[in-house]
Write a protein that holds these residues in place. Structure first.
Motif, PDB file in Angstrom:
ATOM      1  N   VAL A  57       0.816  -1.210   0.000  1.00 38.01           N
ATOM      2  CA  VAL A  57       0.000   0.000   0.000  1.00 38.01           C
ATOM      3  C   VAL A  57       0.853   1.266   0.000  1.00 38.01           C
ATOM      4  N   THR A  58       2.096   1.155   0.461  1.00 44.64           N
ATOM      5  CA  THR A  58       2.970   2.329   0.442  1.00 44.64           C
ATOM      6  C   THR A  58       3.515   2.622  -0.948  1.00 44.64           C
ATOM      7  N   ALA A  59       3.262   1.722  -1.912  1.00 49.28           N
ATOM      8  CA  ALA A  59       3.750   1.909  -3.281  1.00 49.28           C
ATOM      9  C   ALA A  59       2.688   2.501  -4.201  1.00 49.28           C
ATOM     10  N   LEU A  60       1.535   2.866  -3.639  1.00 53.01           N
ATOM     11  CA  LEU A  60       0.456   3.423  -4.457  1.00 53.01           C
ATOM     12  C   LEU A  60       0.858   4.759  -5.070  1.00 53.01           C
ATOM     13  N   THR A  61       0.435   4.965  -6.330  1.00 53.84           N
ATOM     14  CA  THR A  61       0.622   6.236  -7.018  1.00 53.84           C
ATOM     15  C   THR A  61      -0.700   6.666  -7.621  1.00 53.84           C
ATOM     16  N   ALA A  62      -0.723   7.848  -8.206  1.00 51.41           N
ATOM     17  CA  ALA A  62      -1.947   8.355  -8.824  1.00 51.41           C
ATOM     18  C   ALA A  62      -2.458   7.413  -9.907  1.00 51.41           C
ATOM     19  N   GLU A  63      -1.560   6.710 -10.581  1.00 45.43           N
ATOM     20  CA  GLU A  63      -1.979   5.794 -11.645  1.00 45.43           C
ATOM     21  C   GLU A  63      -2.887   4.687 -11.115  1.00 45.43           C
ATOM     22  N   HIS A  64      -2.666   4.278  -9.879  1.00 44.07           N
ATOM     23  CA  HIS A  64      -3.469   3.203  -9.309  1.00 44.07           C
ATOM     24  C   HIS A  64      -4.899   3.641  -8.990  1.00 44.07           C
ATOM     25  N   PHE A  65      -5.151   4.943  -9.017  1.00 49.05           N
ATOM     26  CA  PHE A  65      -6.488   5.458  -8.715  1.00 49.05           C
ATOM     27  C   PHE A  65      -7.254   5.850  -9.979  1.00 49.05           C
ATOM     28  N   ALA A  66      -6.611   5.778 -11.118  1.00 52.14           N
ATOM     29  CA  ALA A  66      -7.277   6.128 -12.374  1.00 52.14           C
ATOM     30  C   ALA A  66      -8.408   5.138 -12.644  1.00 52.14           C
ATOM     31  N   GLY A  67      -9.613   5.660 -12.857  1.00 56.07           N
ATOM     32  CA  GLY A  67     -10.751   4.808 -13.153  1.00 56.07           C
ATOM     33  C   GLY A  67     -11.299   4.047 -11.972  1.00 56.07           C
ATOM     34  N   VAL A  68     -10.901   4.425 -10.753  1.00 53.16           N
ATOM     35  CA  VAL A  68     -11.381   3.745  -9.546  1.00 53.16           C
ATOM     36  C   VAL A  68     -12.543   4.533  -8.955  1.00 53.16           C
TER      37      VAL A  68
END
Length: 270
Positions: free
Chosen positions: A102-113
């Motif tokens: 979870v500490t490796a999350l970036t904005a890309e992981h939230f695209a379309g979520v």
């Protein structure tokens, strides 16, 4: 933040978790969902054995896709295999998995979520990690539903003279230093609420305690072992073997009731 919880423990606590979670925050989350190509996409952080997905997916209507994220391959495999296949209205529910910290999350992981979720996880974050997660959610406009964060409050009935000291020692253990990280423990829900508000999100919290009694004796006994072990590690001078034996015997006989405080949080950028 690597996986550290067994499937057996997560499944044992699942019924109590399901009863404890706040249903009215689900209503808020459902009202704030944005579908992407007609599908509600849920990213479940530290999904464990998938118990939050099994609880939440049947409470949301419309097609869903769940992204189950964890660092434990065995838990990911179990969660994927046991997620519900239909939503509240019979729409399909599909699933994919990601082996990602979870500490490796970036904005890309939230695209379309459409929604970010987690259960019993925030107390393992540091203050900087909670702030970073809140910024990612708010920056992407992704609502967050975080359930069952430890609140540091435990009540046992009948009481014992050592209850307060064990509770305090456990809470101190939750705030422990691990590697180069200081964990928030019971301060996590307050830190998360503050971080989301600072990021411009509206925040709603609800209590979500376990209320356990004679019907939950197996869960109480197993919870006691972990709770007392952490307290004993923090304060070995308490010499808690006798305390654990007495409390476990009472629980096994159906004579112990326990309330374990948690908090649920829903945040959405205004």
């Amino acid at each position: 933040m690597t996986g550290e919880f067994s499937t057996d423990w997560l499944l044992l606590r699942e019924p109590a978790d399901a009863v404890a979670r706040s249903s009215d925050l689900v209503e808020l989350a459902a009202a704030g969902l944005t579908r992407h190509d007609g599908v509600t996409v849920v990213r479940d952080l530290g999904c464990g054995a998938g118990q939050l997905g099994r609880w939440l997916a049947p409470r949301l209507s419309g097609p869903q896709h769940w992204i189950l994220q964890d660092r434990d391959p065995a838990l990911l495999a179990y969660a994927k295999q046991h997620l519900p296949t239909t939503a509240a209205d019979g729409s399909p529910v599909t699933v994919s998995t990601e082996d990602l910290d979870v500490t490796a999350l970036t904005a890309e992981h939230f695209a379309g979520v459409s929604l970010v979720t987690c259960s019993a996880l925030l107390d393992l974050f540091t203050s900087d990690e909670v702030e970073a997660l809140a910024d990612l959610c708010a920056g992407s406009g992704t609502p967050a539903l975080f359930t069952l964060t430890v609140a540091g409050e435990v009540t046992l009935d009948p009481p014992h003279p050592l209850d307060e000291q064990v509770t305090a020692a456990f809470n101190d253990h939750q705030r422990r230093h691990t590697g180069d990280r200081w964990l928030l423990g019971p301060e996590a829900i307050g830190a998360a609420a503050e971080s989301f508000a600072k990021a411009g999100a509206s925040v709603t919290t609800r209590p979500s305690p376990w209320v356990l009694g004679p019907d939950d004796r197996d869960l109480i006994v197993n919870w006691l072992r972990g709770w007392v072990a952490a307290a004993a590690e923090q304060r070995p001078e308490l010499q808690l073997d006798g305390y654990l034996a007495a409390r476990s015997a009472a629980a096994g006989a159906g004579e112990l009731r326990v309330v374990v405080g948690h908090q649920d949080l829903y945040a959405q950028k205004d």
